[in-house]
Design an enzyme around this catalytic site. Structure first.
Site, PDB file in Angstrom:
ATOM      1  N   THR A  46      39.468  40.067  40.764  1.00 33.15           N
ATOM      2  CA  THR A  46      38.970  38.868  40.097  1.00 33.15           C
ATOM      3  C   THR A  46      37.631  38.477  40.730  1.00 33.15           C
ATOM      4  OG1 THR A  46      40.312  37.468  41.534  1.00 33.15           O
ATOM      5  CG2 THR A  46      41.269  38.068  39.400  1.00 33.15           C
ATOM      6  N   THR A  48      35.760  35.745  42.132  1.00 32.56           N
ATOM      7  CA  THR A  48      35.543  35.110  43.441  1.00 32.56           C
ATOM      8  C   THR A  48      36.204  35.909  44.555  1.00 32.56           C
ATOM      9  OG1 THR A  48      35.421  32.953  42.365  1.00 32.56           O
ATOM     10  CG2 THR A  48      35.794  32.956  44.739  1.00 32.56           C
ATOM     11  N   CYS A  49      37.352  36.476  44.272  1.00 36.46           N
ATOM     12  CA  CYS A  49      38.070  37.264  45.274  1.00 36.46           C
ATOM     13  C   CYS A  49      37.262  38.488  45.686  1.00 36.46           C
ATOM     14  CB  CYS A  49      39.431  37.692  44.735  1.00 36.46           C
ATOM     15  SG  CYS A  49      40.438  36.310  44.158  1.00 36.46           S
ATOM     16  N   SER A  50      36.662  39.150  44.711  1.00 34.91           N
ATOM     17  CA  SER A  50      35.913  40.379  44.965  1.00 34.91           C
ATOM     18  C   SER A  50      34.500  40.138  45.486  1.00 34.91           C
ATOM     19  CB  SER A  50      35.828  41.219  43.692  1.00 34.91           C
ATOM     20  OG  SER A  50      37.108  41.671  43.313  1.00 34.91           O
TER      21      SER A  50
END
Length: 162
Positions: A46, A48-50
């Site tokens: 996703t 923001t996670c990545s």
């Protein structure tokens, strides 16, 4: 009930891909007698996670090593195959970050940090947070208010707090 500073991490099995395939690993076994950082994300791959959360721990890995942290663990409510691919795609695996799957959301629910957002296809996912624990006891907990933000749960903020 949401986990707090001073609480013991719940014992739940997470899954990693080992040499023989998927294998369960107990959070208590990972944390016992060790200093660990656990950060959780709403979903592998996703935005923001990545682009923010995982890279912040890659950047700060040496700093955590310098403070005696034995392991940095990324947890997501995904399957272990996705976590392996995501760890390789982001460089987290190469940096020495453990990518563990909480496929049934067992650990996440035991932490009291689950949420559901059906309009975007996120069911029983983890809120975004980072924590530092010694011998399984939470010493620092940085919980984001919004899953799309990575401010206080990033590697730099947690590293500065310990």
């Amino acid at each position: 009930m949401t986990i707090s500073v001073g609480d013991m991490l719940p014992d739940a099995n997470l899954i990693r891909l080992g040499a023989e395939g998927p294998e369960a690993v107990s959070m208590h076994a990972l944390a016992k007698g060790r200093k660990v950082v656990v950060f959780a994300v709403p979903g592998a791959f996703t935005p923001t996670c990545s682009s923010a959360h995982v890279p912040s721990f890659i950047r700060t890995k040496a700093g955590f090593d310098g403070k005696g942290v034995d392991e940095i663990i990324c947890v997501s409510v995904n399957d272990p195959f996705v976590m392996k691919a995501w760890g390789e795609a982001t460089g987290a695996t190469g940096a020495g970050i453990s990518m563990l799957a909480d496929a049934e959301s067992t650990f996440t629910k035991a932490m009291g940090l689950d949420f559901t957002a059906p309009p975007v296809g996120l069911l029983a996912r983890s809120k975004r947070y980072a924590l530092y624990a010694e011998d399984g006891v939470v010493k620092q907990l940085h919980l984001e208010e919004s899953p799309g933000v990575c401010d206080i749960s990033g590697g730099e903020a947690l590293l500065a707090a310990i």
